[in-house]
Scaffold this active site. Structure first.
Site, PDB file in Angstrom:
ATOM      1  CB  SER A 798      -0.953   0.005   1.185  1.00 42.56           C
ATOM      2  OG  SER A 798      -0.215   0.094   2.360  1.00 42.56           O
ATOM      3  CE  LYS A 841      -3.188   1.138   5.119  1.00 40.88           C
ATOM      4  NZ  LYS A 841      -3.139   0.671   3.743  1.00 40.88           N
TER       5      LYS A 841
END
Ligand code: ADP
Length: 902
Positions: A798, A841
């Protein structure tokens, strides 16, 4: 030393000697306690001026008589004596038996030995006042009983002497037969003595005896010193004839000699064969015997017995009990020093300790109360609590229903463990936590076979032993952290544990007998779902706990953490106040975590510091009271001191000394004194925060400072601790066009970096970053990318978009926006792919004070999980292609876009 032949009176008082014989020349010590023998000693020996003689006559118990009349040759005196119902008489040693056999007829032997007392002592027993005597008697010469009659409580016999007089003796010594017999006896005796001499050095005197004492006496003396049967002693007594006596004595001495020699041989042989440990064992056996003799019974034998008792009460199923008994028998046969002993013991202890049947009483489940207790222990988490209540409700309706195993998933410190323990207390069961973090070896779950040295049961069995009941709530902590390698697959063992069909007979290799786990309620925790092997995940119902917003943390602090921390430190709000503003500061500046674990730690640190002060304050409290009474916290401490000292000046009594001591706190700085000011609490302020917790660890400007130079971008990553903000730094230097990566990195991230660099290179001209003088920039330069911050291993793809952004920033020499963080995987061609852990996140971005978050468009659906109050404070930018990312990441759009045609 040796008595000369004595004159015997015609009558002797008779002391019965039960099942024993006193031979001439022998010396015995007798304790007289029975009334008749005490009387006899008193009248015949104690009260006499000159030393009297008494007759010692063997008597036999009726049982002994039944066995042994055969050997009493020469018995045949007056039958009246044989069965006389005389008053009970006894030698002291047999006194106890005597009183038991009170009615038994006494069998008197018809020959005895006249004896004289060498020593007499009289004692009075304490509470009863009973008189006893200890008599040391020396046997002198044989006599035969003519008749026996009672005198008071004891007997007197008319006797005739049996041993030869001196004259007869001298004549007999001329007899060649006797001379031969004497020689033979002496030789045997000599041999015996020399054998004995080898063993101990003290027999020297016996040799002298051999030379000086007439042989007929020697025969008696030798035989008297052997441990031989009563019958043999009697026959020695009856050996009036000198020839008979000598040959009998020779025979006995020889036999004794042989037995010593044989014993010697055996010991030598055995000693040769005994290994050291066996010798120790023998010694230990002897020690045990000695201890038993002394009444000390604290040793192994009893230990094993205690173990057996414990095993009996452990409630093992019958087949296991049989197995345990077998093992116990094995243990009994072993010596404690033997190698297998302790391991066998430890094993049996485990069998005894395991809760085969023991349960904690499950109380009627009250769902309302359970909900209340969940609520009172945990702030928020409404959905989670709801799910737990449902779970409990099912259990209530169908107690043995095997619902799925609950698995709480989330970063550390979000309350997974404490929720599980709330379930336990709602059910009234015991709680045990088993940590699976880092378990790679199947043996950790299932144990090692006992053939291994140092083998142990697996963690489950060990946990059950510790918790002591077979129906606890068992928390399998960090079930996602089990890995598999060559040492087997812990997950497959866990599968068996969690399978209701199989866990009725869970097989631990160490335990080696099945244990029923079906009563255990399992709850699992994990930081992440992904690493959990699918079959295992299949058995579990995942409940996610994403982490808290700062607002939630504040609430959790005020409602739960602070009260608990104060309580743990023996404080209350009377002593310590932590204002909300300070809690917020701790949350912002000292902790950046999804959960509240560090928050709780920091609060605890404050409480500790306060507790120290409060404790000091208590020590000095009299002074504080005084100072308050005299004048309200004056600036002029010195004036206060003066008054106090003046008051104390008129003497030096101890109390004054105390007063002087109490003055001490007045010396500290004014600020501190305010804290000592009696009732008012310590209020945490920023100074105290810094003093106790140190300088702030994080600040809101961090992102701005970090991205102050080109080449740095802000990413969002997923770690085991939840979401994190991750800065990526890129720099370049002269080199050969290589890519260097540093930081705690997984393989995937390295690939991501390669892809990012390739993409940037491919677009170099389009991006116009290799124009003019920079042309060489990509060719002859190395690029170094660093992932700073923490030793947290970072993996996952990511970071793709973040890497590109940082490279573009580096080459374009433009800073990225400090308020923007990003996440997303990128293909070689620049497509942005969705990634996991969006909720965490986003929460992390929020914690860091990030305002804008760039996310892959296809992650839109994941935003539904993010609490709306957090979303409302963030600008979410959804992107499809990397160019969109760059557009959002830089102030005024992609630095190079206008010139290129992207
Ligand atoms: P985990 O098992 O998820 O790592 P813990 O259960 O050990 O976390 O929680 C850490 C601490 O935070 C515990 O003291 C717990 O009581 C407290 N805590 C966590 N969440 C909450 C909450 N929602 N309300 C009250 N206390 C909480």
């Amino acid at each position: 030393m040796m008595a000369e032949p004595v004159e015997l009176p015609s009558r002797l008082a008779i002391l019965p000697f039960r099942n024993k014989v006193l031979l001439p020349g022998a010396i015995v010590r007798i304790r007289c306690t029975s009334p008749s023998s005490v009387k006899l000693v008193e009248q015949e020996l104690w009260q006499r001026e000159e030393r009297g003689l008494i007759g010692v006559l063997p008597v036999r118990d009726s049982e002994a008589a039944a066995v042994g009349t055969l050997l009493s040759q020469g018995v045949g005196g007056d039958p009246g004596y044989g069965g006389s119902k005389s008053p009970t008489t006894s030698s002291g040693e047999q006194q106890k038996q005597d009183s038991k056999n009170h009615q038994e007829p006494i069998h008197w032997h018809n020959r005895g030995v006249a004896a004289r007392a060498l020593h007499l002592s009289r004692g009075v027993e304490k509470p009863s006042g009973r008189v006893t005597y200890i008599v040391v008697l020396e046997g002198l010469c044989r006599f035969s009983v003519q008749d026996l009659s009672a005198r008071g409580t004891y007997h007197v016999a008319r006797i005739s002497r049996l041993d030869m007089t001196k004259a007869e003796m001298e004549q007999a010594e001329q007899d060649p037969d006797i001379i031969a017999l004497s020689r033979q006896f002496k030789a045997t005796a000599m041999e015996l003595i020399s054998v004995l001499e080898q063993k101990q050095k003290t027999v020297g005197r016996t040799k002298v005896l051999l030379e000086t004492v007439p042989v007929h006496r020697l025969a008696d003396i030798f035989v008297a010193s052997f441990e031989i049967s009563f019958e043999e002693q009697l026959s020695m007594l009856d050996s009036v004839d000198l020839k008979v006596r000598l040959s009998k004595a020779t025979e006995l001495v020889d036999r004794h000699l042989q037995s010593i020699l044989v014993a010697e041989k055996i010991t030598q042989k055995v000693e040769g064969q005994l290994s050291k440990s066996q010798k120790e064992y023998l010694l230990r056996q002897q020690m045990r015997a000695i201890k038993e003799e002394l009444g000390d019974n604290d040793d192994d034998e009893d230990d094993v017995a205690a173990l057996e008792r414990k095993m009996q009460s452990a409630g093992m199923p019958p087949n296991i009990w049989k197995h345990a008994q077998r093992e116990l028998r094995r243990l009994r046969k072993m010596q404690p020093q033997q190698p297998g002993y302790s391991s066998s013991r430890v094993y049996l202890e485990l069998l005894a300790d395991l809760p085969w049947q023991k349960v904690s009483e499950e109380r009627e489940l009250d769902l309302r109360a359970a909900k209340e207790s969940l609520d009172s222990d945990h702030y928020g988490l409404t959905k989670v609590k709801q799910r737990i209540i449902e779970y409990l409700a099912v259990r209530k309706l169908k107690p043995d229903a095997r619902g799925p195993v609950l698995c709480f998933v989330g970063p550390p410190g979000v309350g997974k463990t404490s929720l599980a323990s709330s379930i336990a207390s709602a059910l009234g069961r015991k709680f045990i936590r088993i940590s699976l973090g880092g378990v790679k070896d199947e043996a950790d779950i299932r144990g090692h076979r006992r053939t291994y040295i140092g083998s142990m049961p697996g963690r489950l069995i060990d946990g059950l032993k510790r918790v002591g009941v077979c129906n606890p709530v068992m928390l399998l902590d960090e079930i996602d952290k089990t890995g598999s390698d060559v040492r087997g697959d812990p997950a497959s063992a866990l599968l068996e544990v969690l399978d209701p069909e199989q866990n009725k007979s869970f097989n631990d290799h160490y335990l080696n007998v099945p244990f029923d786990l079906s009563k255990v309620i399992f709850v699992a925790t994990a930081n992440r779902v992904q690493p959990i092997p699918p079959p295992l995940l299949d058995r579990m119902e995942v409940i996610e706990l994403p982490g808290y917003t700062p607002e939630e943390k504040l609430k959790i602090s005020t409602k739960h953490l602070i009260p608990r921390v104060l309580d743990q430190h023996g404080l209350s709000t009377e002593f310590l106040k932590i204002p909300e503003g300070m809690v917020k500061l701790i949350i912002q500046r000292y902790t950046r975590e999804a959960g509240v674990r560090n928050l709780e730690r920091n609060l605890a640190a404050l409480a500790r510091a306060a507790a120290v002060r409060v404790a000091e304050q208590e020590r000095f409290s009299p002074a504080i009271q005084l100072s308050k009474g005299i004048q309200p916290m004056a600036a002029s401490t010195t004036a206060l001191l003066d008054t106090r000292l003046a008051g104390a000046g008129n003497g030096s009594s101890p109390s004054n000394g105390e007063v002087e001591m109490e003055v001490i706190p007045m010396d500290v700085s004014g600020q501190e004194i305010s804290n000592f000011d009696g009732g008012s609490p310590i209020v945490v302020d920023e100074t105290m925060l810094e003093k106790v917790l140190g300088p702030p660890r994080y600040d809101d400007n961090e992102a701005a400072e970090r991205v102050a130079t080109p080449g740095v971008s802000v990413g969002l990553v997923w770690t085991n601790f939840g979401g994190e903000v991750q800065f990526v730094e890129a720099t370049t230097m002269v080199g050969k066009g290589e890519l260097h990566l540093t930081g705690q990195l997984g393989d995937v991230i390295k690939e991501s970096a390669q892809i990012a660099l390739t993409w940037v290179r491919a677009r170099a001209s389009e991006l116009e970053i290799s124009s003019t003088s920079d042309k060489s920039l990509l060719e002859s330069r190395d690029i170094h990318i660093h992932f700073p911050a923490g030793a947290v291993p970072k993996d996952g793809p990511s970071a793709g978009v973040t890497l590109v952004t940082s490279l573009v920033s580096l080459f374009s020499k433009k800073k990225v926006r400090a308020d923007t963080a990003m996440t997303g995987e990128m293909t070689l061609r620049g497509l942005v792919l969705p990634v996991g852990g969006i909720k965490d996140k986003v929460l992390a971005a929020h914690r860091y004070g990030i305002k804008r978050v760039i996310l892959p468009e296809r992650n839109l659906k994941d935003l539904a999980e993010v609490p709306s109050n957090i979303l409302s404070g963030l600008e979410i930018l959804l992107v499809k292609r990397i160019e969109d990312v760059l557009e959002h990441a830089f102030e005024g759009g992609c630095p190079l876009r206008k010139r290129s045609k992207l």
